[in-house]
Scaffold this motif. Sequence first.
Motif, short mmCIF file in Angstrom:
data_model
loop_
_atom_site.label_atom_id
_atom_site.label_comp_id
_atom_site.label_asym_id
_atom_site.label_seq_id
_atom_site.Cartn_x
_atom_site.Cartn_y
_atom_site.Cartn_z
N ASP A 105 -7.40 -55.54 42.15
CA ASP A 105 -6.43 -55.16 41.86
C ASP A 105 -4.96 -54.21 42.49
N TYR A 141 -4.84 -58.59 36.03
CA TYR A 141 -6.69 -59.55 36.18
C TYR A 141 -7.02 -59.79 35.49
N MET A 176 -3.60 -56.65 25.30
CA MET A 176 -5.40 -57.42 25.93
C MET A 176 -6.16 -59.01 24.57
N ASN A 233 -13.81 -52.37 37.38
CA ASN A 233 -13.17 -52.27 36.68
C ASN A 233 -13.97 -54.02 35.20
N GLY A 263 -12.59 -29.91 31.21
CA GLY A 263 -13.08 -30.21 29.80
C GLY A 263 -14.79 -31.36 29.52
N GLN A 313 -14.54 -36.24 29.63
CA GLN A 313 -12.88 -35.76 29.19
C GLN A 313 -11.62 -36.07 30.56
N ALA A 318 -11.56 -40.10 30.60
CA ALA A 318 -10.88 -40.50 29.82
C ALA A 318 -8.99 -39.91 30.38
N ARG A 325 -9.72 -41.99 38.35
CA ARG A 325 -9.46 -43.27 38.78
C ARG A 325 -7.96 -42.35 39.91
N TYR A 343 -13.01 -54.17 25.77
CA TYR A 343 -12.99 -52.68 27.07
C TYR A 343 -11.08 -53.17 27.33
N ARG A 344 -10.74 -51.73 27.21
CA ARG A 344 -9.68 -51.38 27.05
C ARG A 344 -9.44 -51.14 29.08
N ARG A 345 -8.70 -52.52 29.60
CA ARG A 345 -8.15 -52.10 31.16
C ARG A 345 -7.28 -51.22 31.40
N LYS A 346 -8.41 -51.00 32.45
CA LYS A 346 -7.26 -49.59 33.42
C LYS A 346 -6.78 -50.04 34.58
N ILE A 347 -5.59 -50.18 34.76
CA ILE A 347 -4.72 -50.68 36.21
C ILE A 347 -3.89 -49.62 37.06
#
Lengths: 433, 580
Positions: A19, A41, A289, B230, B454, B458, B461, B466, B576-580
């Motif tokens: 990405d 993606y 999603m 990812n 923490g 944590q 999250a 990232r 899985y909730r993707r992070k971008i």
Amino acid sequence: MTTNIIRGFIGIKSNDGHDAPILVVADILKKAGIEVILGGYDLTVDKFVEAIITEGVHFAGISSYNGGHIPFFIAVRDRLKIENYPFIHLIGGGGSTISPQDITLLESENGIDKIFKSGEAGLSVPFIKDHYDFCNVPDSPEELIDGVKAGNKLALSAFVNLAEDKARLDSMLQEKIGRINMNEGSEQFNQLLNEPLGANGGLVKQALERSKYLGNCLAQLEPSGNSHRSVVIGIAGRGGSGKSTLTDELILRYFNDPRTENRKVAILAVDPTSATSGGALLADRIAFMYATDKNWVDTSRVFIRSMASRGAGNGISFALPDTIKILKSAGYDIFIETYGTGQPDMGIVSLVDQAVYVTTPDLGGATQIAKEEMLQIPGTFVVLNKNELQGARHVSSLLQGSIKQENLFFTTAIEHNNPGVNQLYNALTRHFH
Amino acid sequence: MSILAIVQANEQYNKSIELSVQRAKTEKKYQEQLQKQWDRNLKNIKSHQLPTGLEIPLIAVPQIDHPAQIARYQGEWGFPGQFPYGLSIYEKSFLITDGERDHEEPTRIFAGLGTPELTNERFHYITQCQQSKRLSTAFDTITLLGRGADNPDYFFDIGEGGVSITTYQDVQKLYEGFLDTNVSISMTINGPSLWMTAARLQAAREAGQNILKVRGTSQTDPCKEDDAQNELLFPLDKSIRLAMDMFEWCARNAPLYYPINVSGYHIEQKGATPIQQAAFTLANGFVYVEEALQRGMSIDSIGKRLPFFFTSGMDFEYISLLSAVRRFWAVAIRDVFGAVDPSTQKLKAHVQTSGRSLFEREILNNITRTALELFYALLNYPQALHSNSYDEPITTPTEGAVRIATDAQAILLEELGGFKDMMGFLSDSSGRMKAYHLVLEGILDYFRQINEMGGILQAKAEGFFRDEIARSSALYDHQVQTGQRRIIAVNHYNEGRGSPREVTRVEISTEMKQKRVDDVKRFKSKRDLQKVKGNILKLQEIAGNGGNVFEITMQIVKDVTLDEWTNALQQVFGLYRRKI
């Protein structure tokens, strides 16, 4: 005709998670005044085509690093042709795995407009501005009305483009005429008609005519012939509170609910327009999603549209009321997500059947809660999301003191099948009867 | 878990070195004790003859003028094989005496292309000149995302970048001829790791092997997927639980197998600095330690089965990166988790040269870059080593490029006077000491920040890892674009340089892709569908009620395909909730 705001959709092809390049491009385009819709993606051909159509974009960019790009580009192109999409403008990039030979093949033999090599991201802006015609507002919208009534997504999308164009013209006119405070027909007004509007806006006269004409077209839309009434839900809250994830989870429940079996749902996701560039990064789709995955929901019954606020400062876009009308006439239930930049997203309240305000444990103390205007409106659902984080207990007891129990929900939207989200969904469904 | 305890243990350890040095300057008795230890260590060092006839000791040791230097050396580095394992976890590595090797060569070359049959051929090709057979498997992304090659949406992507695997039969074909227990097989797979590992173990069993003796590694590092790669199939907490199901099962039933490989490589490739790579990867390692302890496993059974994976790149820090990581880990494992057994304290690591450091322009320069990164890696005495092929910026490695990459390792280890002649011949150099301290301090500083947030989960999250990686990635790009970071023939001395005109690229033909589709469809259609359905329900039931998902996967893997396994579990756990 007046120049439209440029809209583009960019995403990374299926089975590819690289990405980095696309994030660079998204930023460049936004800063160049383009509304860029980021699809994230791992997008299949279906997802690309669906997004291009419902977003009504002037061009689409495909990023690929993992290989398999040649047939992928061709498949997207062919599908857009089959769907009669009027703007088949595909560009691409992603890195050195697209070889010079591949680039030649794609550009000269397969109708892909341009592949940018690594390091060439900056060239995308002049290319887009020089090569594309951005007037994708249909010349004769009347022809689209039957399509809208039938729920045809291409017609719906074109009509929303029209509503957005009208809103753009109206706010330019508002700025020009509103300040002078005059009567229509007065000499001063007539003089104004021949003045230019904005940088590329043509003459005031033309804009007024166009706006009136578009207004007439919109007026021809009738409520849908469905036995049920369309329900409009508005989801507001600050950025980062998890509105998109929550919306996606609610859509999943909508499709698992036998009561909504014959209904269709639209998501309108509003993100802010950059005040400096006029562009916008519309990135909510990434979180949708389940709502975009045919393995989880019937995507033929979902219509997703990302909207830039274009100067409206209250969490919505000026085109939102007309867009709601268009989707209602096609029989859609509608979930609207505001952009939440810290200002109260009050614009949403009058447009919806049910307003939902999403907040998180870092909301603050009692004074802050007293300041949040949306919390003061009776009947608004208040959701404390990310309920698993530190500080949740303190904020939840504060909220319990000021919000009626039946309007207060505690959710962890990122958790699958979260009981709090189930409760919120059930409370919302009373509008579906 | 107390991150604070890990921080304090390391601070304490650093302080203890200084104390010990001070004592060695003043206390006579302590001086004598140190000198005695030192002499004992020296006495054990044997000598051997170089090809030129000279006689040298097998282990390099500094010249000592004062016992305080002994205290410093032992506290900072330790003799090879001694706490805190700064030089090496083993007493001897890479030495060749009288033409004989002490240990297995570390060479482990990553391969995977198109179909299981083709990849199997490549494996035979790579290992033909290796004394010990060590495979490393690259899967295509369809497989890495737990999907089926027969899904028409993904036809284009079949076999791109790695081997396509969907069924048990595919796994059997992939490793045909390598299922003997003296072959160590490593699999770069995460989301679908339980299915793939179960298939690999069952294939070994069906080939008549005893699973108790099966060797190899599965990557299974969901934490770094969340940080960088990812490619998770289920939410992070569920993915960690599945990894631990397998970890626990293997400890009992496949004790020589490494079910998790804590990986910094992808974190670095995503843009992390060397110190970020070290700190975040260690943090992820402690997540698994803590989870396993909570399941009642002993620190000994955990520490011995948790290998790591790092990059060796062009930056200065890599001179000592792995050494620093090993010391930080050993101190925490001993002083926080109470492990007294040295083999529990020893962090084992696979190292790979950096793909990110390779460029398309003047592509053969990548051979030099890779060779130098190998050299940095070897200074740190890793247990396994992969060298990238020079053509990787543009294609799945071609056969010739793989051969050169493999030879590079042999040249460094068998031709060059150094690693083969004297253990640690540069190990405690002043430059290495500086890099070592910088990295150790950098890791410690990140752990302090994580503590303030923490804890590790944590911090994750909240997107801390990232965000830090993204910041470094942007900086790196900026430096390359502006030439502040010199890349020869790319942003410096680049006039007249070009991309290779005629490059062989690995092509996965449409016929090959179609063959994959046909094979998977044939496998699926031949099964007893009632039985498959029953197996899937059983899997979902166990996943839902908290049972061991790996155990049931072992039972059903022969007829439930990878995509069916993924879909069944996603129904239970969600995406899985993707992070971008």
